[in-house]
Scaffold this active site. Structure first.
Site, PDB file in Angstrom:
ATOM      1  N   LYS A 184      23.411  32.226  14.599  1.00 36.20           N
ATOM      2  CA  LYS A 184      23.732  30.964  13.959  1.00 36.20           C
ATOM      3  C   LYS A 184      22.432  30.162  13.953  1.00 36.20           C
ATOM      4  O   LYS A 184      21.979  29.652  14.969  1.00 36.20           O
ATOM      5  CB  LYS A 184      24.831  30.238  14.738  1.00 36.20           C
ATOM      6  CG  LYS A 184      25.011  28.754  14.446  1.00 36.20           C
ATOM      7  CD  LYS A 184      25.276  28.426  12.987  1.00 36.20           C
ATOM      8  CE  LYS A 184      25.665  26.954  12.833  1.00 36.20           C
ATOM      9  NZ  LYS A 184      24.580  25.994  13.150  1.00 36.20           N
ATOM     10  N   GLY A 245      26.786  20.683  23.595  1.00 36.97           N
ATOM     11  CA  GLY A 245      26.945  21.871  22.769  1.00 36.97           C
ATOM     12  C   GLY A 245      27.264  23.098  23.585  1.00 36.97           C
ATOM     13  O   GLY A 245      28.143  23.896  23.225  1.00 36.97           O
ATOM     14  N   GLU A 265      21.682  27.775  28.232  1.00 34.71           N
ATOM     15  CA  GLU A 265      20.639  27.000  28.916  1.00 34.71           C
ATOM     16  C   GLU A 265      20.720  25.596  28.346  1.00 34.71           C
ATOM     17  O   GLU A 265      20.550  25.396  27.152  1.00 34.71           O
ATOM     18  CB  GLU A 265      19.276  27.651  28.666  1.00 34.71           C
ATOM     19  CG  GLU A 265      18.162  27.038  29.492  1.00 34.71           C
ATOM     20  CD  GLU A 265      17.341  26.074  28.674  1.00 34.71           C
ATOM     21  OE1 GLU A 265      17.531  24.847  28.862  1.00 34.71           O
ATOM     22  OE2 GLU A 265      16.538  26.519  27.847  1.00 34.71           O
ATOM     23  N   CYS A 302      12.383  22.290  27.631  1.00 29.78           N
ATOM     24  CA  CYS A 302      13.471  22.246  28.607  1.00 29.78           C
ATOM     25  C   CYS A 302      12.942  22.172  30.024  1.00 29.78           C
ATOM     26  O   CYS A 302      13.696  21.909  30.961  1.00 29.78           O
ATOM     27  CB  CYS A 302      14.387  23.455  28.436  1.00 29.78           C
ATOM     28  SG  CYS A 302      13.527  24.978  28.045  1.00 29.78           S
TER      29      CYS A 302
END
Length: 525
Positions: A184, A245, A265, A302
């Site tokens: 996606k 999400g 993650e 991140c």
């Protein structure tokens, strides 16, 4: 390569029928062509069915065939040249050096997994041969290998358009394990996703892979992603993105008739603990490196260091003064998307409005769109521990300095933290005895521990861990980076008293693949 605005399902190009997606150059606000029409339930069904039909054939490709496929993907990505680099820059605002570095890392990941596949030790083959004369009971012949789970849904990340996207680590490790992949694509960089998707598609055709081994779908909102995770033929999910999400996908996966693992993650503030010896010998250097690291690419990693914990006193005051001066003189950086910029500004507003938080410094203003102004804040340790909102990640160049009365309070701050991807200690030799007291807590809190480094710049190798306790990731037992990432998409199967001709090559008595196997309790080469 000419961009078409189409999705890729197997070896076919497909035009969507739902809401259009347009990439936006975050540095200028310009909409980029072409328009990408999103997929619908029909495209999800088609891609998932093709992936399922390809699964049994793909999982039994030879180790050399699968390695050849992964290497071919890397070659095709490199062959895109400046066309890919320039499209990424246009869709993300990232500097060329960062993009070229990420491309190199992405291709290196693919080649790393090609090497892992070729070795075959990830199959974890174990053979317990029959012992018919064993007393008091005979032992039956039992053999174990790891097999892939099935088709994997991979969600492209906003902040790494290559390394955590269409042909990134999740895709590479899933394909290496023998799992077909449906990506996606992230709506912020559809052109990049199409370019890389076509490179994978071309490599699949060159290597005679089963059609359906790889597809790329587009879709605005969460409809396509939700339908993909809920589809009965999808057996695992790889995700890098926001906490909301990731948890939404986890809920969908667990609500299925057959729950499936989601390797997400999601969120990390990556605390840095500044110890007294380090502050006394290199305070100014630490301050400059800290601010430079925080501002790099607008802090859109991140592993960006969003928390810094230290003892109050003259040494910390000197550090804060230096760090604030560096930050006040810093320029802004373009954020990846308008949405990320808006979320960053909201995070800053919440910190500015918190009565217990003091703003120390902020980068210079800019008239350009979507500009991240790096910001430093401070708060007392007791207020930090009590206020859970201060533990939440602010994605971007923002950091909170937590001021502690003593080292014991630093340990209490560490104990109060959520799960993290990384935890760092800045220490001189005189600090090592004190640092040792922090290590057990940090081992429980983070997936990667650093001493005298800074958490961004993750090395991709056999020892890397990019994971950690919730909410850093959804499964603290795994990593999304490094060769160990392949284990996420495997499960063990035991073969009991199965005739040799029915066994897979890895388990046959003659060991035709020449694998390192645990045979009757001893390693056999």
């Amino acid at each position: 390569m000419f961009l078409t605005g189409e999705m890729l399902i197997g070896q076919q190009s497909v035009t969507g029928s739902s809401a259009p997606i347009s990439a936006i150059n975050p540095a200028t606000g310009e909409r980029l062509e072409p328009v990408y029409l999103g997929g619908s339930e029909a495209e999800v069904e088609r891609a998932a069915t093709l992936a399922w039909q390809a699964f049994d054939a793909f999982r039994e490709t030879t180790l050399s065939q699968r390695a050849e496929f992964l290497n071919a993907i890397a070659i095709e990505i490199e062959a895109l040249g400046d066309v890919l680099v320039e499209r990424i820059i246009a869709e993300t605002g990232l500097p060329r050096a960062r993009v070229e570095g990420e491309r190199a890392r992405t291709c290196m990941q693919l080649r790393l997994f090609a090497e892992v596949v070729s070795r075959g030790d990830w199959l974890d083959v174990r053979v317990e041969p029959a012992l018919p004369d064993r007393q008091p009971l005979p032992r039956l012949d039992m053999r174990l290998r790891q097999i892939p789970l099935g088709p994997v849904a991979v969600f492209g990340a906003s902040n790494f358009p290559l390394a955590f996207s269409v042909a990134g680590g999740d895709t590479a490790s899933a394909l290496a394990s023998g799992c077909p992949v449906i990506v996606k694509a992230h709506s912020s960089h559809p052109g990049t996703s199409e370019l890389v998707g076509r490179a994978v598609q071309k490599a699949a055709a060159q290597c005679s892979m089963p059609e359906g081994v790889f597809s790329v779908l587009f879709g605005s909102g969460r409809e396509v992603g939700a339908k993909l995770v809920a589809h009965k033929f999808i057996k695992a999910v790889g995700f890098t993105g926001s906490f909301s999400g990731g948890t939404a996908l986890m809920n969908i996966a667990q609500a299925r008739k057959e729950p499936i693992p989601v390797y997400a993650e999601m969120s990390s503030s990556n605390p840095v603990f500044l110890l007294q010896g380090a502050l006394s010998t290199r305070s100014a250097a630490l301050a400059e490196t800290f601010v430079t690291t925080l501002n790099n690419c607008a802090g859109q990693f991140c592993t960006s260091p969003g928390l810094l914990i230290a003892e109050k006193g003259a040494l910390l005051s000197s550090f804060v003064e230096s760090a604030s001066a560096f930050m006040n003189e810093s320029s802004t950086n373009t954020m990846l998307t308008p949405g990320i910029y808006e979320a960053y500004e909201k995070g800053l507003s919440l910190l500015n409005d918190n009565p217990n938080v003091r703003r120390l410094a902020q980068a210079k203003e800019s008239d350009l769109p979507n500009q991240c102004r790096g910001s430093l804040f401070s708060v007392g340790a007791k207020d930090f521990i009590q206020d859970e909102s201060l533990h939440e990640e602010v994605f971007g160049s923002a950091a909170i300095i937590v001021e502690c009365d003593n080292f014991e309070e630093m340990v209490l701050v560490a104990e109060s933290l959520e799960g993290q991807l990384t935890a760092t200690i800045q220490a001189d030799e005189s600090d090592l005895g004190v640092a040792k007291h922090l290590m057990p807590t940090l081992e429980r809190k983070a997936g990667r521990l650093l001493v005298n480094g800074w958490p961004p710049g993750l090395e991709v190798n056999h020892a890397t861990v990019h994971g950690g306790p919730f909410p850093a990731t959804s499964d603290s037992r795994t990593t999304s980076v490094g060769s160990a990432a392949i284990t996420r998409f495997l499960r063990p199967v035991c073969y009991q008293s199965v005739p040799d001709m029915l066994l897979p090559d890895a388990l046959q008595q003659s060991n035709p693949l020449m694998l390192k196997r645990l045979y009757n309790g001893d390693w056999e080469v």
